[in-house]
Structures are given as structure tokens and as C-alpha cells.
Scaffold this motif. Structure first.
Motif, PDB file in Angstrom:
ATOM      1  N   MET A  54      50.963  72.623  49.411  1.00  0.00           N
ATOM      2  CA  MET A  54      52.217  72.219  48.791  1.00  0.00           C
ATOM      3  C   MET A  54      53.337  72.250  49.825  1.00  0.00           C
ATOM      4  O   MET A  54      53.551  73.269  50.479  1.00  0.00           O
ATOM      5  N   VAL A  55      54.041  71.146  49.954  1.00  0.00           N
ATOM      6  CA  VAL A  55      55.177  71.103  50.873  1.00  0.00           C
ATOM      7  C   VAL A  55      56.425  71.610  50.160  1.00  0.00           C
ATOM      8  O   VAL A  55      57.275  72.272  50.744  1.00  0.00           O
ATOM      9  N   VAL A  56      56.509  71.272  48.870  1.00  0.00           N
ATOM     10  CA  VAL A  56      57.604  71.754  48.042  1.00  0.00           C
ATOM     11  C   VAL A  56      56.967  72.403  46.819  1.00  0.00           C
ATOM     12  O   VAL A  56      56.063  71.834  46.219  1.00  0.00           O
ATOM     13  N   LYS A  57      57.425  73.621  46.516  1.00  0.00           N
ATOM     14  CA  LYS A  57      56.748  74.381  45.470  1.00  0.00           C
ATOM     15  C   LYS A  57      57.681  74.704  44.312  1.00  0.00           C
ATOM     16  O   LYS A  57      58.626  75.465  44.488  1.00  0.00           O
ATOM     17  N   ASN A  58      57.378  74.166  43.157  1.00  0.00           N
ATOM     18  CA  ASN A  58      58.088  74.480  41.913  1.00  0.00           C
ATOM     19  C   ASN A  58      59.571  74.710  42.130  1.00  0.00           C
ATOM     20  O   ASN A  58      60.111  75.754  41.791  1.00  0.00           O
ATOM     21  N   LEU A  59      60.202  73.717  42.676  1.00  0.00           N
ATOM     22  CA  LEU A  59      61.588  73.880  43.082  1.00  0.00           C
ATOM     23  C   LEU A  59      62.544  73.513  41.945  1.00  0.00           C
ATOM     24  O   LEU A  59      62.355  72.505  41.270  1.00  0.00           O
ATOM     25  N   ASN A  60      63.527  74.346  41.737  1.00  0.00           N
ATOM     26  CA  ASN A  60      64.570  74.070  40.753  1.00  0.00           C
ATOM     27  C   ASN A  60      65.920  74.082  41.443  1.00  0.00           C
ATOM     28  O   ASN A  60      66.217  75.002  42.208  1.00  0.00           O
ATOM     29  N   LEU A  61      66.712  73.060  41.174  1.00  0.00           N
ATOM     30  CA  LEU A  61      67.998  72.968  41.859  1.00  0.00           C
ATOM     31  C   LEU A  61      68.929  72.103  41.015  1.00  0.00           C
ATOM     32  O   LEU A  61      68.552  71.016  40.569  1.00  0.00           O
ATOM     33  N   ASP A  62      70.123  72.617  40.763  1.00  0.00           N
ATOM     34  CA  ASP A  62      71.142  71.832  40.061  1.00  0.00           C
ATOM     35  C   ASP A  62      72.260  71.507  41.025  1.00  0.00           C
ATOM     36  O   ASP A  62      72.812  72.400  41.651  1.00  0.00           O
ATOM     37  N   ASP A  96      59.269  77.569  53.380  1.00  0.00           N
ATOM     38  CA  ASP A  96      57.955  77.280  52.806  1.00  0.00           C
ATOM     39  C   ASP A  96      58.022  76.570  51.464  1.00  0.00           C
ATOM     40  O   ASP A  96      57.319  76.925  50.526  1.00  0.00           O
ATOM     41  N   GLY A  97      58.867  75.564  51.376  1.00  0.00           N
ATOM     42  CA  GLY A  97      58.897  74.756  50.168  1.00  0.00           C
ATOM     43  C   GLY A  97      59.602  75.389  48.986  1.00  0.00           C
ATOM     44  O   GLY A  97      59.522  74.873  47.872  1.00  0.00           O
TER      45      GLY A  97
END
Lengths: 378, 210
Positions: free
Chosen positions: A16-24, A212-213
Motif C-alpha cells: 500500500m502506498v497510501v493507507k486508509n487515509l482521512n483528510l478534510d 509510509d502512506g
């Protein structure tokens, strides 16, 4: 407003390059994604205009799922600036800026007018540069055109992928300042990717530090500097960083919170005892009764005590009331100027009448030793 | 030598005309086929390797053998010659188109894509204009080679300046032979020069070599 909800990206199905990312990202905010190379910051950004398709998760722009928007249409409404500038070398500056508006069948006259406006906006005289080719411009000028081109369709959102990192430090500094100035006028929602923490602190309304994503911390530059969420951020940001941006140091950061208080009706003997016991040089005198028992009335230092050594006097008789009160938000340099001007050794930091700490020589020194790197060899 | 021109200028011109007809028709057809093929194979690397491989093989067939091999297919004379020259011209045109498009700086393509240009728009508005010098390089090589190879076309009865050369050799008529050869060489040089001017005209000043 851009919302990334549980977004993941994997190129090979395993790693995974990006992991379960949350961003507003709020409307009109300049948010910097910062991290070392390979942390997934660029991938995260490119998923917003679907240059990279996410493996799972949802991205909403103003509440609308971007998967339901045609990618071409989506990208035309999102400005895009890349590091290597990516101007079309076979087109003039004017044609470069106008290419997308012309593709969307805008009136050529309107496009020309808009191009002139944009060139002026990024500080380039249109008479001189409109008909030049990119290879006739310096790197800094090229990136100005790159920024103008990204704004051509008047998008609400602009993505910038390390736009200034290939420029020399002086030009970079100039362009950063101009971007900030531009942003004050335009209030675009900007997602800015960089590996340079200095740049992030300088231009970001908010910074998302990635590793790390994942996003390790998402906050204002000031809060990230002062309260790094973990060891990684602390070392990435650098302990001495705060000192390089002293305007972020405020009275509340340099005050000593463990001050000693004393009621205004207490006798002198009590004060002497307190000072000896707590090994302090100054006492904050408070009302100690009524509605606001902690309300500051004055200060008593060693000098007042020595002069009037008489057991009957009370604090209210000998305290200095001409103390200069400092607001917790006052920047360090203003605090120091006040100290110098009034020749003060102690300054109480007061918030709504309540003392929250005092600034002393020791407290200032403590802060300095804490943030100055330990490389001096002492 | 000068005498020969004075007496036979109409013959030389006629043969030059035939020569131009053979070579230019072949190259024009090769452009019509080769440029789209070169663009198309950019989408698939395997396909590209296959197509360029075939074109490479074609190039290795000796020209005289090529004419001979095509006789069962299209007989002799100009049809045969044009087909042979066409096959020779394909390789440089396909290959250069392919390489020219592929070598466009990826960051420029990324910028174009990120700005919301479709693949077709990127191809026509960005990649092709940037690939012009390379594609034109292929066309120029194909043309000059074509003019050279066309001198052999006389052996299958297609005429051209080669006729003067071979007849000159056979009749020990040196001025005839030499004028045939010189005309072919001049034609090649002149054509290349004109194509060079054309290339300059259609290449953006922004990417022209300084």
C-alpha cells in the motif's frame, strides 16, 4: 471542500502506498502535504484529480464523489502545477495559458483578456512575455507562467506538486511570497506537496505530515512545531525549527507555569517563608477572596522584602502594582522589547485577569536551551 | 559534357520527372500509412516492437531482390517500383514517428493530462507538434533513400534517371551516365533542402534548435 475518506492506493495489490487515509481540506485553505520521498504525498494529491485512481475509499469535492465525475471534466476544474513546470515548449506563454480555456470553446477574445489578467497577476508584463516561448524564460518565470496556466479556468481547487523545489533559493522564496499574496486575494483551496518542511511551515495554513502512506499529524504549522504528535514528527520537523521561526514563539511558550502565588492580606513572614521553601525570587499577589480569588493584584520580589523588613506589613502594602501585564499570545520579540523598555525582571502572563505564568530570565533561558540544537558541544 | 545537356535536356528532364513520380509517390504513400502506424503503436509496446521488427526486415532485403520478389505480386514497371520504394520508406517513417512521440518529456504529458486534455488532444496539440522535427527527420531519410533506390527501378522497366545511367554504361556513353548520376544526386539534395525548409516552417520556434 475536499474530503478524503478511508482512501488507499496500491499499485500491485500488495504493497500500500497510501493507507486508509482521512483528510478534510476546508474551502479556501492552503494545505501542505509534507514528508520524505516515497511517503505517498504525491500519490495522495494525484488521486484528487484522478491522475491516480484510488484502490479503495472515497474522495468528495463539495460533497460530490469524484468517481462519478468524468476525469477530463474534473481536471478542467482543478488547477495543476507540477515541479518540472511542464509548459508546452512549442507554444508561446499566451498560448500555454489559454490552451485549456480554448479547448472548452471559450470566446477567444475573452481568453486573451483573461491571459493578460493572469500574467499581470503573477507579476509578468504581458506586453513583454505574451508571445515569448518557454525556453526564453528563466526557471522562475516559467513557473510563474505555470501558476498562471493553472488558474486559467478559474478553478476553485489548485494542486501543486513541489512547484518550487527545482528553483534556486532566492527565486523560490520570491515565488512562495507571491503565492501567499495571491492566495490572500483569491482564496483558492490549494493542496501543495513538498518535501521541504521549511516551505510547508512558511506557506501552509495547515500541514499534513505523512509517513509510509499515513498522515501522522494534521494541524497548523504552529501546533505541529510546538506539539509534535510523536517522535517521528519531532525529528522530521527538527527541534530547532521553532527557533528559526521565532514569530511563532509566544508568551505562553516561554513563561514559567510553576509560579508561586500569595494572598494580598498575608503577612511578610509568610512571604519570606514561601520564597525560601519554593526557592523563588518573586511572588504573584492575588486577591485570595471574593469572586476571583486568583485575580492578580501585584507582585512582590526580594527587593521589596529586604527594604521593609517589618513583620506587621501585609502583601498589599509592599507589592508593586506597576507590573506590566503580558497577554499569552504576545510574540517573543514584543515580550523582549517590553522587558527592555521597562527594565523589568518579571512579567506576569495574564489571561482574563488570571495569572497563568510568569516570564523570568530563567524561563526565557530555559526555552532557549530547549530549542537550540545540542550541537554546540557544551 | 555540356554538349550532351544541350542536345538531351528534354530526355534528362523527362527521366527526372519519372524519377520524381516514383520516389515521391512511394514516400507520400509511406507517410500516409507510416505516420498513423507510428502514432498507433505508441499505445502498445509489444505491437510497436513487432511492427518495427517487420519494417526492419523489409529494409534488409537488397533492393534488386525486392523488385524481383514483387514481380509475381504486381508485375513489372512503375507499380512494382512504387511498392518496393514504399516498403523501404516505411521503416524510417514509422520508427521516427514512434520515437518522436515516445520521447516527448513525460512531465509535459502529465501536465497536459492534469489540465484536463483528452488523449486525442494531447496527441494532436502536444505530442505531434513536439515530434515534428523527429518525424520530419524520418521523412527526409526516406525520401533521400527512395531517390537513390529509384535509380535501380529502370531494371524492371519503371524508367527514371537510372535509365540514363544503365544505358550510359551499356553504350559506353559517359556523359549520359554521369548526367544521370549527377541529376539523381542533385534531385536528392534539392528535395532534402526543400523538405528542410518545410520542416522549419511547421516546427514551432519554441523548439527549433538555436
Amino acid at each position: 471542500m475536499i474530503q478524503l475518506i478511508d482512501v488507499s492506493k496500491s499499485y500491485n495489490g500488495k504493497e500500500m502506498v497510501v493507507k486508509n487515509l482521512n483528510l478534510d481540506i476546508e474551502q479556501g485553505e492552503l494545505v501542505v502535504l509534507v514528508g520524505e520521498s516515497g511517503c505517498g504525498k504525491t500519490t495522495t494529491m494525484k488521486m484528487i484529480n484522478r491522475l491516480e485512481e484510488m484502490s479503495s475509499g472515497t474522495i468528495l469535492i463539495n460533497g460530490k464523489d469524484i468517481k462519478e465525475v468524468d476525469p477530463i471534466e474534473l481536471r478542467r476544474n482543478i488547477g495543476y502545477v507540477i515541479q518540472r513546470i511542464g509548459l508546452f515548449p512549442h507554444l508561446t506563454v499566451g498560448q500555454n495559458i489559454g490552451i485549456v480555456p480554448r479547448l472548452t470553446k471559450n470566446d477567444p477574445e475573452k481568453v486573451a483578456k483573461r491571459t493578460i489578467e493572469l500574467l499581470d497577476m503573477v507579476g509578468m508584463q504581458h506586453e513583454e512575455y505574451m508571445n515569448r516561448f518557454p525556453n526564453e524564460l528563466s526557471g522562475g518565470q516559467q513557473q510563474r507562467v505555470g501558476v498562471a496556466r493553472a488558474l486559467a479556468n478559474d478553478p476553485d481547487i489548485v494542486l501543486m506538486d513541489e512547484p518550487f523545489s527545482a528553483l534556486d533559493p532566492i527565486t523560490r522564496d520570491q515565488l512562495q511570497n507571491e503565492l501567499l499574496k495571491l492566495q490572500e486575494e483569491l482564496h483558492k483551496t490549494i493542496v501543495f506537496v513538498t518535501h521541504d518542511i521549511d516551505e510547508a511551515i512558511k506557506i501552509g495554513d495547515k500541514i499534513a505530515v505523512m509517513q509510509d502512506g499515513r498522515i501522522m499529524q494534521y494541524d497548523t504549522p504552529e501546533k505541529i512545531l510546538k506539539n509534535p504528535a510523536n517522535q517521528f514528527i519531532e525529528s522530521f520537523v527538527g527541534r530547532d525549527r521553532l527557533w528559526k521561526t521565532p514569530d511563532m514563539l509566544r508568551a505562553r511558550d516561554i513563561m514559567n507555569k510553576d509560579y508561586v502565588r500569595i494572598g494580598m492580606n498575608r503577612p511578610l513572614a509568610h512571604a519570606v517563608e514561601l520564597m525560601r521553601e519554593k526557592n523563588c525570587e518573586v511572588l504573584v499577589v492575588v486577591s485570595s477572596s471574593g469572586n476571583n480569588p486568583d485575580y492578580i493584584q501585584g507582585m512582590v520580589g526580594r527587593r521589596q522584602i529586604n527594604k521593609d523588613y517589618d513583620h506587621d506589613v501585609r502583601m498589599k502594602d509592599i507589592m508593586r502594582t506597576d507590573v506590566v501585564i503580558v497577554q499569552p499570545d504576545m510574540p517573543l520579540n514584543e515580550v523582549l522589547q517590553l522587558r527592555e523598555k521597562h527594565k523589568l525582571r518579571f512579567m506576569p502572563v495574564v489571561e482574563e485577569g488570571i495569572t497563568v505564568g510568569i516570564i523570568t530570565e530563567t524561563s526565557i533561558l530555559n526555552v532557549l536551551t530547549e530549542i537550540i540544537p545540542e550541537s554546540e558541544g557544551f | 559534357m555540356i554538349e550532351y545537356i544541350a542536345l538531351h535536356w528534354d530526355d534528362i528532364l523527362g527521366r527526372t520527372g519519372e524519377h520524381v513520380y516514383l520516389a515521391f509517390t512511394a514516400v507520400a504513400l509511406a507517410c500516409i500509412v507510416g505516420i498513423p502506424v507510428g502514432l498507433l503503436i505508441n499505445r502498445n509496446e509489444k505491437l510497436a516492437n513487432g511492427v518495427i521488427g517487420v519494417a526492419n526486415v523489409m529494409q534488409t532485403v537488397p533492393s534488386l531482390a525486392m523488385f524481383a520478389l514483387l514481380i509475381p505480386l504486381v508485375g513489372i514497371r512503375d507499380k512494382n517500383a512504387i511498392l518496393a520504394l514504399f516498403l523501404y520508406a516505411l521503416l524510417p517513417i514509422i520508427k521516427n514517428t514512434y520515437i518522436g512521440i515516445r520521447n516527448v518529456d513525460p512531465s509535459i504529458i502529465e501536465a497536459a493530462k492534469g489540465m484536463g486534455m483528452s488523449n486525442m488532444q494531447i496527441l494532436y496539440k502536444v505530442q505531434m507538434p513536439l515530434a515534428v522535427p523527429v518525424i520530419m527527420g524520418g521523412v527526409r531519410i526516406a525520401t533521400v533513400t527512395g531517390i537513390g533506390v529509384a535509380t535501380i527501378a529502370t531494371l524492371i522497366g519503371a524508367g527514371g534517371l537510372g535509365t540514363l545511367i544503365y544505358q550510359g554504361i551499356g553504350m559506353m556513353n559517359y556523359p549520359m551516365m554521369i548526367w544521370g548520376a549527377v541529376s539523381a544526386a542533385l534531385l536528392a539534395l534539392l528535395t532534402d533542402f526543400v523538405l528542410g525548409l518545410f520542416e522549419k516552417k511547421i516546427t514551432s520556434k519554441g523548439i527549433a534548435a538555436k
